[in-house]
Write an enzyme that holds these catalytic residues in place. Sequence first.
Site, short mmCIF file in Angstrom:
data_model
loop_
_atom_site.label_atom_id
_atom_site.label_comp_id
_atom_site.label_asym_id
_atom_site.label_seq_id
_atom_site.Cartn_x
_atom_site.Cartn_y
_atom_site.Cartn_z
N SER A 1 6.45 -3.46 -8.74
CA SER A 1 5.30 -3.42 -7.85
C SER A 1 5.22 -4.79 -7.19
O SER A 1 6.24 -5.38 -6.85
CB SER A 1 4.02 -3.06 -8.61
N TYR B 1 3.26 -1.41 3.03
CA TYR B 1 3.81 -2.07 1.85
C TYR B 1 2.79 -2.09 0.71
O TYR B 1 3.10 -1.75 -0.44
CB TYR B 1 4.23 -3.49 2.20
N LYS C 1 3.07 -0.25 -3.01
CA LYS C 1 3.07 -0.99 -4.27
C LYS C 1 1.88 -0.61 -5.15
O LYS C 1 1.97 -0.67 -6.39
CB LYS C 1 3.09 -2.49 -4.00
#
Length: 296
Positions: A187, A201, A205
Amino acid sequence: MRFMFLLCILPSVYIVYMPYWCMSLTMATDTRKRVALVTGGGSGIGRATAVRFAELGYSCVVADIDEPSAKETLGMLQTPGLAVQVDVTMATSVEAMVTAAVQHLGRIDCAFNCAGIESAPAKTADQQEDEFDRVMGVNAKGVWLCLKYEIAQMLQQEPVVSDPAKWADKPDVCRFRGARGSIVNASSLAGLVPLAYTSPYCASKFAVLGLTKTAAVEYAKDGIRVNAVCPGPVATPMADRVLELSPPDLRAKQDPKLFPVGRFAAPEEVAEAVCWLCSDACPFTTGEHLKISGGI
């Protein structure tokens, strides 16, 4: 309570197979070479982790969409291994990766799902739909597919313990009873806190942490641990690309001088954390995330 058990004889190791939660400590020491699988192993954190696994004695499967880079990493390893080209967005490719690993090395003890990409910097309203799909496909779906096929393989494996004597004098409640496998997902600090201009993004994550925690509770009693690492800024080619494309206000916030430790992390520092999470040192640790951010 009575339990049926089967004595299984494998190369160099004798394993008493029983339900995981009642595993006998009469298991012999696991003397074979353990196997680690690393996606995104062609560069950055993935490469550093593959190298560290090899230093610890693991055989390593280095997987990357860039096959020459995977082979380059393989050449850096101190132990035998395998380089595999993989597209983590495709189920057939991920399944083939796991199959190749088992065919060549017999088993997967540890997996680090590190393959990932950055998103083009833009505010949410300015992001393109295809960019969101691209990033989520690699960073979220890719982790899910890797978990799917890695766990399926680990469920077929006998639990092993590398050093039974280490746990022999511990209270029964905390004795380590062996593991079928350990998985760490990549992550990010951006999976814990917002980072402007990176909504695809960040979303990917955050999703990795959800996948990690869900898989962890589903397979805890099967002897499979699933954890995640959440690195802050790391000195990698990806970080260089992000900084180069970032708008000035975001780039200014990424100045290492502003961080408590005054620098970016080295990939090797994240690798150490991944290998620790995969090791027998923390058999009760699953469903967790380890923030590696230098005090941020």
